[in-house]
Design a protein around this motif. Structure first.
Motif, mmCIF file in Angstrom:
data_model
loop_
_atom_site.group_PDB
_atom_site.id
_atom_site.type_symbol
_atom_site.label_atom_id
_atom_site.label_comp_id
_atom_site.label_asym_id
_atom_site.label_seq_id
_atom_site.Cartn_x
_atom_site.Cartn_y
_atom_site.Cartn_z
ATOM 1 N N ASP A 702 43.728 40.413 31.195
ATOM 2 C CA ASP A 702 43.326 39.014 31.027
ATOM 3 C C ASP A 702 41.814 38.872 31.136
ATOM 4 O O ASP A 702 41.180 38.100 30.398
ATOM 5 N N GLY A 777 47.548 40.212 28.454
ATOM 6 C CA GLY A 777 46.354 39.444 28.789
ATOM 7 C C GLY A 777 46.498 37.949 28.596
ATOM 8 O O GLY A 777 45.537 37.264 28.230
ATOM 9 N N GLY A 778 47.690 37.434 28.823
ATOM 10 C CA GLY A 778 47.908 35.994 28.685
ATOM 11 C C GLY A 778 48.240 35.532 27.285
ATOM 12 O O GLY A 778 48.466 34.336 27.061
#
Length: 859
Positions: A702, A777-778
């Motif tokens: 992220d 990473g979101g």
């Protein structure tokens, strides 16, 4: 090659090598200490024999270790694969002649043997101008002297029939092997000496003799064994190496071409032996073999005013123009080429090395058909030897193309009458086998999608030279640039030969930064992991030893940096202002991180080609260096790494490089990760490759994505919003005022996004096994295609309440799978069936490999 401002005769002192820990003085702890100590001693000796160089001026390492380290066929095929032609066929003396009435030359077991009772030279029948020449010489016992003649001449009517340049092979206690001598003419050039040199050369007598008193040069010759001499002639620039040690670098314009010769000094009863005689004629133009011109129509053509037509090709590419000859008019037509617009017109005074140029064409009514409009020539990016200082040659493009440069827009002045879009095309240079459909990437963040498109095209556009170059300012390959380019090329195209070609170019044209040398090890390792070509690796393995920095390491396994290294060669990051205040010391954290990673990869490659004792020695050296690295460079109080021994300053570089290379012990990871998590992009676009790797590999995906798409001028988002179509050399002109706008080392997301966000990496040579490890990473979803030598890998994942992934592997490939453990998950399903897994932190690791097409769901 010498870097800017470097003198020829900087001195080097090699530190005493030992297999004992500096502090404890106890032997290395290995399963078989005696074998490892013996192997390490031999390994260090071979590294010293091949890796010596002036200060940190990188040796070209064009020599092979010639003491039987590689078998004859592997050595021969390696030279052929690197573009050399044999001057001796191993069977007879075809192509050679003896212009003297005395002396005997014969072929014995694949060697040329010279016997005589008076001096004579065996010479080639053909002449050569610019070249790199490689010859192995074995002197007889006792009094002996020989050498390699080059660009020499033959006067069949004179007593001294052969005269000209000679690379000296000196078997005496004087030890001037690798010196430059002018046989039968001006005597000693480098070094020079009273009574045997002309006045012009005596001006540097003291300096040149001091160079040959340097133990590195004085001991370069193996007096009782085989020695490889490498002579390179480019225009007026002559360099000589002995067993990988640069001995002479000199400019002299007396001879520009001539014969190649080998010498018997005249000692009666003595036999001089020669083998492995190869030549590569220069310049080498890789684009002739692997790049083609593609005709591209403009995306728009409009009249700016009555005098000017503006043509837009949509993206920057390296090329020139083909346009219809006007039907009417006389005088000149002026074509302006540019990378940048200003107020709707081509910027004719752009900043830095952003490109602009003009070409004038005289119109003639009698002409019919089409013009090829070459771009203007920039002498700097065509230099072969350098006008002011010596440097590696610029990579030339084929003469048949006519000159090319990077441009997007063209303004045409002086065109009378109508101008239609079909009147003009750009002839753009791209890798011949480039496949736009080979790779793809799409995710839930549109900015990342634009970054991917920019970076993928940047890799394609910079294939124009046939090797990876550093942009248009110099068109010179640099090791770090090439490695980053290589990684991204693998992930964007499906037939990547340019990586191996670039490696071969750089192994002979090394550049000056300390950390750039280990990048050659990285390049070889990456090519092996990509292609699985073990023969390619065997042919180049010995050359890599000079690139490990072991010749600068001490008893504790750590590399030392002399004053010149600290001032000039240790680079850490580039440009200098991107170093986050890095404090340079004798034991440099970043340099040593690169060193340890290089010898770790050398151990893997040694094991792969069957050199198990050397692999053991490399592995032992890794463990020694890692222990010293942690003990001396980690600050227990702050929980992070210092820049070096003797400073309390901790830069971002001193921490993300160790993190990326796996040097941070498990019990120290949390502190380093926590500290880095609070840092912004306090490094260059080059170093960002490693910063991002360290973050992605340690659960900070992220954070990595956040930095890629951050607002401000230090992210790839900034490049996209600037409107550029090829990645930049730096984040912005204010960080590097002379930066290129066409620099592939700024395109790291082309490999980072498929490697980490999609999550596909080679886990075994030749992609027989893949590692599939998505890092969301979101992001809500990501999908794409990753090209491999075995065929495409297709990945499509969704990251919602649970993590689901569709994975398709080509035939002949299996994959290890490592997935994010989102939410309150309890396991993993493959094609609807529960499978064995291990949970490691916030990841699910599948016990068994998968193959073919599978649906995987974290439950």
């Amino acid at each position: 090659m010498l870097g800017p401002g470097e003198s020829l005769c900087c001195m080097v002192t090699f530190r005493k090598k030992s297999t004992f820990c500096q502090e404890s003085q106890t032997p290395l702890n290995t399963p078989d200490d005696s074998m490892t100590i013996r192997s390490l001693s031999l390994l260090l000796a071979s590294v010293l024999a091949m890796g010596s160089s002036f200060g940190q001026v990188s040796s070209s390492s064009s020599s092979l270790q010639s003491s039987g380290a590689v078998d004859a066929n592997t050595q021969f095929q390696g030279m052929i694969s690197r573009g050399y032609k044999p001057l001796f066929n191993g069977e007879d003396l075809a192509g050679w002649r003896n212009p003297y009435s005395h002396g005997e030359a014969k072929v014995v077991d694949g060697e040329i043997h010279l016997l005589a009772n008076d001096k004579f030279f065996l010479v080639t029948e053909n002449k050569y101008a610019d070249f790199r020449l490689s010859v192995e010489i074995h002197l007889p016992e006792g009094k002996a002297n020989s050498g390699v003649m080059f660009r020499c001449h033959v006067d069949d009517d004179a007593k001294k029939k052969v005269y000209g340049y000679q690379a000296e092979c000196d078997g005496s206690d004087r030890r001037w092997s690798g010196g430059l001598y002018d046989e039968g003419r001006r005597g000693w050039i480098w070094p020079s000496t009273k009574g045997r040199s002309e006045a012009q050369f005596l001006e540097h007598e003291e300096e040149s003799k001091a160079a040959f008193e340097n133990p590195t040069i004085a001991n370069a010759l193996n007096r009782n064994g085989w020695n490889r001499f490498v002579v390179t002639c480019v225009e007026d620039y002559i360099t000589i190496e002995v067993n990988g040690v640069p001995t002479t670098s000199f400019r002299d314009a007396v001879d520009t071409n001539g014969y190649i010769g080998i010498q018997h000094h005249g000692e009666d009863g003595q036999t001089y032996r020669f083998r492995n005689l190869f030549i590569k004629e220069l310049p080498d133009i890789p684009a002739e073999r692997s790049v083609s011109l593609t005709e591209q129509a403009p995306v728009s053509v409009k009249k700016v005013n009555d005098e000017v037509i503006l043509v837009d090709f949509g993206k920057v590419a390296y090329g020139n123009l083909k346009t219809r000859v006007p039907d009417t008019g006389r005088g000149e037509a002026i074509f302006h080429f540019g990378e940048k617009l200003k107020d709707g017109r081509i910027d004719r005074n752009p900043p830095g090395t952003v490109r602009y140029g003009e070409t004038r064409i005289r119109k003639e009514v009698a002409l019919k058909g089409n013009w090829v409009i070459p771009t203007p020539v920039d002498s700097r990016n065509t230099e072969q030897a350098g006008n002011k200082r010596a440097h590696p040659p610029a990579v030339l493009t084929p003469k048949t193309w006519r000159p090319v440069m990077p441009f997007r827009w063209v303004e045409i002045e002086g065109w009378e009458g109508e101008f239609k879009p079909e009147y003009i095309v750009r002839r753009a240079a791209f890798a011949t086998d480039w496949n736009d459909q080979a790779s793809s990437f799409e995710c839930s963040d549109e900015t990342l999608n634009k970054i991917w498109a920019l970076c993928k095209y940047s890799i394609k556009a910079t294939t124009f030279a046939g090797v990876y170059v550093d942009g248009d300012r110099e068109r010179i390959p640099y090791e770090a640039d090439a490695y980053l380019n290589q990684l991204s090329h693998y992930y964007t195209d499906d037939d990547v030969k340019m990586a191996a070609t670039s490696f071969d170019w750089l192994i002979e044209n090394g550049t000056w930064p300390t950390e750039w040398a280990p990048h050659m090890v990285f390049m070889a390792h990456a090519e092996w992991m990509y292609s699985g070509d073990i023969q390619w690796l065997k042919q180049r393995y010995e050359l890599l030893k000079a690139k490990t920095l072991m010749h600068r390491s001490g008893e504790d396994g750590l590399v030392r940096s002399a004053e010149m290294d600290r001032k000039r060669h240790d680079i850490v990051d580039w440009p200098q202002k991107e170093r986050d205040g890095y404090v340079f010391t004798e034991i440099n954290t970043v340099v040593n991180a690169f060193h340890i990673e290089a010898i770790k990869q050398m151990a893997e490659m040694a094991r792969a080609i069957g050199k198990n004792e050397e692999a053991d020695a490399f592995e032992s050296r890794v463990e020694l260096a890692k222990a010293s690295f942690q003990r001396t460079l980690f600050d227990e109080t702050s929980g992070i790494y210092r820049d070096g021994v003797g400073t309390d300053h901790s830069s971002i570089h001193a921490n993300f490089f160790p993190l990326a290379f796996g040097l941070v012990p498990d019990d120290k990871l949390a502190g380093v990760i926590s500290w880095l998590k609070e840092r912004d992009m306090q490094c260059s676009v080059y170093a960002a490759q490693y910063f991002m790797e360290g973050l992605f590999e340690n659960g900070l995906d992220d954070k990595a994505i956040e930095l890629m798409i951050a607002d401000g001028d230090r992210s790839w988002k900034h490049m996209v919003e600037s409107g550029t179509t090829i990645s930049w050399e730096a984040w912005d002109l204010k960080y590097k005022p002379n930066q290129d706008w066409n620099h592939a080392w700024g395109a790291a997301p082309a490999n980072l996004l498929p490697r980490f966000v999609l999550g596909a990496q080679s886990d075994a040579p030749g992609w027989t096994t893949a590692m599939i490890r998505p890092c969301p990473g979101g992001l809500a979803y990501a999908r794409g295609t990753i090209p491999t030598p075995r065929g495409p890998v297709s990945i499509d994942w969704k990251n919602e309440a649970t993590f689901e992934m569709s994975l398709t592997l080509p035939d002949g490939m299996v994959a290890k799978v490592d997935l994010p453990a989102t939410g309150e998950t309890t396991g993993v399903l493959v094609n609807g069936e529960s499978v064995a897994t291990t949970k490691a932190g916030d990841r699910w690791i599948l016990t068994d490999e998968v193959s073919g097409s599978v649906m995987i769901k974290v439950k």
